[in-house]
Write an enzyme that holds these catalytic residues in place. Structure first.
Site, short mmCIF file in Angstrom:
data_model
loop_
_atom_site.label_atom_id
_atom_site.label_comp_id
_atom_site.label_asym_id
_atom_site.label_seq_id
_atom_site.Cartn_x
_atom_site.Cartn_y
_atom_site.Cartn_z
N ASN A 159 0.87 -1.18 0.00
CA ASN A 159 0.00 0.00 0.00
C ASN A 159 0.90 1.23 0.00
OD1 ASN A 159 -1.78 2.06 0.58
ND2 ASN A 159 -2.24 1.36 2.67
N GLY B 18 2.67 2.31 10.68
CA GLY B 18 3.65 3.38 10.51
C GLY B 18 4.40 3.74 11.78
N SER C 278 3.51 -2.12 10.24
CA SER C 278 4.95 -2.21 10.47
C SER C 278 5.58 -3.55 10.07
CB SER C 278 5.29 -1.87 11.93
OG SER C 278 4.92 -0.52 12.20
N HIS D 87 -9.49 1.19 5.00
CA HIS D 87 -8.22 1.38 5.70
C HIS D 87 -8.43 2.35 6.87
CE1 HIS D 87 -4.13 2.65 6.55
NE2 HIS D 87 -3.72 1.54 5.94
N LYS E 105 0.05 4.25 -0.28
CA LYS E 105 -0.60 5.45 0.27
C LYS E 105 -0.39 6.64 -0.68
CE LYS E 105 -0.11 3.33 4.74
NZ LYS E 105 -0.05 3.46 6.20
N GLU F 261 -6.83 4.78 7.85
CA GLU F 261 -6.63 6.20 7.50
C GLU F 261 -7.87 6.77 6.80
OE1 GLU F 261 -2.85 5.65 5.54
OE2 GLU F 261 -1.97 5.13 7.48
N GLU G 98 -5.28 -4.83 10.76
CA GLU G 98 -4.25 -3.81 10.93
C GLU G 98 -4.50 -3.05 12.23
OE1 GLU G 98 -2.34 -2.67 6.95
OE2 GLU G 98 -4.08 -1.39 7.22
P1 PGA Z 1 2.95 0.32 7.53
O1 PGA Z 1 1.46 0.54 6.96
O2 PGA Z 1 3.45 -0.99 6.97
O3 PGA Z 1 3.73 1.50 7.06
O4 PGA Z 1 2.82 0.25 9.04
C1 PGA Z 1 0.56 -0.52 6.80
C2 PGA Z 1 -0.74 -0.04 6.23
O5 PGA Z 1 -1.18 1.07 6.59
O6 PGA Z 1 -1.37 -0.72 5.40
#
Ligand code: PGA
Length: 251
Positions: free
Chosen positions: A10, A171, A210, A95, A12, A97, A165
């Site tokens: 992803n 992140g 992560s 997601h 983003k 976000e 998640e």
């Molecule tokens: P990350 O993000 O691997 O940077 O923690 C995962 C995600 O948001 O799908």
């Protein structure tokens, strides 16, 4: 036959045409590797068409979000049909976000999942608890409620994957203990089987938050983990390739 693990990146809101080189590099490694996993990259919508052209079927390309509507007066939105037309075969929906910054509710995510199916896309439906919810011991209830509200009836392994998640792991460099990943994935599996019967056993449950080359192997070998949704570490081909090379063969 169980599906191969799905390793999805992803990106983003990162990447421009110069990043297509990463798609080419990943595609080269995937096409030269044993087919141990299904590989998907979800770049920003602006790059989907070119990414799909670059990948040329060697890896799959997906969207990060879609409208629930097929077309119409929805300024700035992109429909699942448009993603498909641009070359996507999958889309991430719900997601954290999107839930947090765009107020997406479970019912909105369910509508987007239906839109993905309508367009023939695999829907990757994200669920996960916040840190406060985990500390309060509510994580399983939160994920069960999100699953019930976000995944429509008739989900199948061929049209749906779930991504667990934990919001606090995205992140941040923090990941849950492997035993916590295992118990949440077992819980999600039970919810899927309760709802969808035997089909619920085949729906892949990805872990996200992560994931990086250093922890990919132990996470991908955790029971009921059917792949990974990778954010930051999917931006560089070398890191992403190290992650999917850690996947078990066809479990
Ligand atoms: P990350 O993000 O691997 O940077 O923690 C995962 C995600 O948001 O799908």
């Amino acid at each position: 036959m169980p599906l191969k693990p799905l390793i999805a990146g992803n990106w983003k809101m990162n990447g421009d045409t110069a990043s297509l080189g990463e798609i080419e590099a990943i595609s080269e490694v995937v096409s030269a590797s044993p087919p141990r996993a299904d590989i998907l990259i979800c770049p920003p919508a602006t790059l989907i068409f070119q990414a799909a052209q670059t990948a040329a079927g060697r890896i799959a390309i997906g969207g990060q979000n879609c409208s629930a509507e097929p077309c119409g007066a929805f300024t700035g939105d992109v429909s699942a049909e448009m993603l498909r037309d641009a070359g996507a075969t999958a889309v991430i929906v719900g997601h954290s976000e999107r839930r947090r910054f765009h107020g997406e509710t479970d019912s909105m995510v369910a509508a987007k999942t239906l839109a993905a199916w309508r367009a023939g896309l695999l829907a990757i439906v994200c669920v996960g608890e916040t840190e406060g919810e985990r500390l309060a011991g509510d994580h399983q209830t939160v994920c069960k409620t999100q699953l019930r509200g976000s995944v429509p009836d008739r989900a199948k392994a061929g049209n749906t994957a779930i991504a667990y998640e934990p919001v606090w792991a995205i992140g941040t460099g923090k990941t849950p203990a492997l035993s916590d990943i295992a118990s949440m994935h077992r819980h999600i599996r039970e919810c899927l089987v309760e709802r969808f019967g035997p089909e619920g056993n085949s729906i892949r449950i990805l872990y996200g938050g992560s994931v990086k080359p250093e922890n990919a192997r132990e996470i991908l070998f955790t029971p009921e983990v059917g792949g990974a949704l990778v954010g930051g570490a999917s931006l560089k081909a070398a890191d992403f390739c190290a992650i999917f090379s850690a996947a078990p063969q066809g479990t």
